[in-house]
Design a protein around this motif. Sequence first.
Motif, PDB file in Angstrom:
ATOM      1  N   GLU A  18      39.732  47.948  41.177  1.00  0.00           N
ATOM      2  CA  GLU A  18      39.087  47.236  42.289  1.00  0.00           C
ATOM      3  C   GLU A  18      38.719  45.801  41.872  1.00  0.00           C
ATOM      4  OE1 GLU A  18      38.099  48.165  45.521  1.00  0.00           O
ATOM      5  OE2 GLU A  18      39.346  49.945  45.271  1.00  0.00           O
ATOM      6  N   LYS A  19      38.131  45.653  40.692  1.00  0.00           N
ATOM      7  CA  LYS A  19      37.687  44.338  40.230  1.00  0.00           C
ATOM      8  C   LYS A  19      38.882  43.416  39.982  1.00  0.00           C
ATOM      9  CE  LYS A  19      34.649  42.026  36.927  1.00  0.00           C
ATOM     10  NZ  LYS A  19      34.837  40.806  37.614  1.00  0.00           N
ATOM     11  N   GLN A  20      39.916  43.941  39.363  1.00  0.00           N
ATOM     12  CA  GLN A  20      41.122  43.136  39.113  1.00  0.00           C
ATOM     13  C   GLN A  20      41.726  42.661  40.433  1.00  0.00           C
ATOM     14  OE1 GLN A  20      42.200  41.842  36.534  1.00  0.00           O
ATOM     15  NE2 GLN A  20      41.403  43.016  34.828  1.00  0.00           N
ATOM     16  N   ALA A  21      41.742  43.550  41.416  1.00  0.00           N
ATOM     17  CA  ALA A  21      42.298  43.198  42.731  1.00  0.00           C
ATOM     18  C   ALA A  21      41.466  42.102  43.393  1.00  0.00           C
ATOM     19  CB  ALA A  21      42.369  44.438  43.620  1.00  0.00           C
ATOM     20  N   MET A  22      40.141  42.245  43.328  1.00  0.00           N
ATOM     21  CA  MET A  22      39.260  41.227  43.931  1.00  0.00           C
ATOM     22  C   MET A  22      39.381  39.894  43.190  1.00  0.00           C
ATOM     23  SD  MET A  22      35.702  42.893  45.255  1.00  0.00           S
ATOM     24  CE  MET A  22      35.143  43.254  43.623  1.00  0.00           C
ATOM     25  N   ASP A  23      39.334  39.943  41.877  1.00  0.00           N
ATOM     26  CA  ASP A  23      39.393  38.710  41.093  1.00  0.00           C
ATOM     27  C   ASP A  23      40.721  37.984  41.280  1.00  0.00           C
ATOM     28  OD1 ASP A  23      36.875  39.335  40.190  1.00  0.00           O
ATOM     29  OD2 ASP A  23      37.520  39.935  38.163  1.00  0.00           O
ATOM     30  N   SER A  24      41.795  38.733  41.387  1.00  0.00           N
ATOM     31  CA  SER A  24      43.129  38.137  41.537  1.00  0.00           C
ATOM     32  C   SER A  24      43.506  37.889  42.993  1.00  0.00           C
ATOM     33  CB  SER A  24      44.181  39.057  40.914  1.00  0.00           C
ATOM     34  OG  SER A  24      43.882  39.328  39.577  1.00  0.00           O
ATOM     35  N   ARG A  25      42.691  38.410  43.910  1.00  0.00           N
ATOM     36  CA  ARG A  25      42.964  38.316  45.352  1.00  0.00           C
ATOM     37  C   ARG A  25      44.338  38.904  45.709  1.00  0.00           C
ATOM     38  NH1 ARG A  25      40.314  32.946  44.921  1.00  0.00           N
ATOM     39  NH2 ARG A  25      38.281  33.170  45.929  1.00  0.00           N
ATOM     40  N   VAL A  26      44.585  40.071  45.170  1.00  0.00           N
ATOM     41  CA  VAL A  26      45.814  40.811  45.467  1.00  0.00           C
ATOM     42  C   VAL A  26      45.429  42.239  45.850  1.00  0.00           C
ATOM     43  CG1 VAL A  26      47.284  39.440  43.919  1.00  0.00           C
ATOM     44  CG2 VAL A  26      46.163  41.491  43.048  1.00  0.00           C
ATOM     45  N   PRO A  27      46.299  42.951  46.508  1.00  0.00           N
ATOM     46  CA  PRO A  27      46.003  44.350  46.851  1.00  0.00           C
ATOM     47  C   PRO A  27      45.897  45.225  45.598  1.00  0.00           C
ATOM     48  CG  PRO A  27      47.884  43.538  48.107  1.00  0.00           C
ATOM     49  CD  PRO A  27      47.563  42.501  47.087  1.00  0.00           C
ATOM     50  N   ARG A  28      45.153  46.300  45.725  1.00  0.00           N
ATOM     51  CA  ARG A  28      45.005  47.250  44.619  1.00  0.00           C
ATOM     52  C   ARG A  28      46.351  47.782  44.151  1.00  0.00           C
ATOM     53  NH1 ARG A  28      41.483  52.046  45.824  1.00  0.00           N
ATOM     54  NH2 ARG A  28      42.997  52.196  47.481  1.00  0.00           N
ATOM     55  N   VAL A  29      47.270  47.929  45.080  1.00  0.00           N
ATOM     56  CA  VAL A  29      48.595  48.450  44.751  1.00  0.00           C
ATOM     57  C   VAL A  29      49.298  47.520  43.762  1.00  0.00           C
ATOM     58  CG1 VAL A  29      50.855  49.011  45.721  1.00  0.00           C
ATOM     59  CG2 VAL A  29      48.814  49.658  46.941  1.00  0.00           C
ATOM     60  N   ARG A  30      49.152  46.238  43.960  1.00  0.00           N
ATOM     61  CA  ARG A  30      49.785  45.264  43.058  1.00  0.00           C
ATOM     62  C   ARG A  30      49.214  45.395  41.647  1.00  0.00           C
ATOM     63  NH1 ARG A  30      50.737  39.745  44.398  1.00  0.00           N
ATOM     64  NH2 ARG A  30      52.010  38.814  42.793  1.00  0.00           N
ATOM     65  N   VAL A  31      47.901  45.552  41.530  1.00  0.00           N
ATOM     66  CA  VAL A  31      47.260  45.771  40.225  1.00  0.00           C
ATOM     67  C   VAL A  31      47.776  47.074  39.620  1.00  0.00           C
ATOM     68  CG1 VAL A  31      45.065  46.181  39.045  1.00  0.00           C
ATOM     69  CG2 VAL A  31      45.211  44.442  40.850  1.00  0.00           C
TER      70      VAL A  31
END
Length: 190
Positions: A167-180
């Motif tokens: 969740e944090k990686q997705a928010m920080d990178s502004r990408v969907p969770r799926v991409r992370v």
Amino acid sequence: MESALIVSAGEKSLAGLRELLSSHTRLSEIVTATDSGMARRVFLERDFDLCVVNTPLPDEFGDRLACTIARDGVCQVILLVRAELSDEIAAAVEEDGVLTLAKPVNRALFWNALKLAAAANAKLVRIKAENDRLLQKIEDIRLVDRAKCLLVQHLAMSEADAHRYIEKQAMDSRVPRVRVAEDILKTYEG
């Protein structure tokens, strides 16, 4: 509805049905086939919004073709049969969503059947789009769960920590969770 397939053995009936459908302004493409084998090959190549099957066909009666087309896609199927067979055939094909009309068909009845087919097609298209969206969502959840399992396995995280990490990686990178999750899978699986 934008595209239609007419399946009929006779050139005269093909021309008559084509004329009836071409006056339907929303149909931009009308393809014809003279037997069920040709119709099946055409359906392997592309989808249609409407299929009109005028029985009998040279290689089969046409009811099996109509049911197959109706079952395998979002195409609406109108089956034209002789009046004396109409009730029996209708009972056999209605479970698959095939509309049966008794021949000879008058123009008003045919237009009413087209309106019913168009309404049913619109609803089926919406349902299919929703189904596709839900299937994609399920696939995304599975992907994220696999990534969480890899984080638990390789980095000794708890499941909750792995979830927060994604969740944090997705928010920080502004990408969907799926991409992370895909990046995590590439790192630890491949």
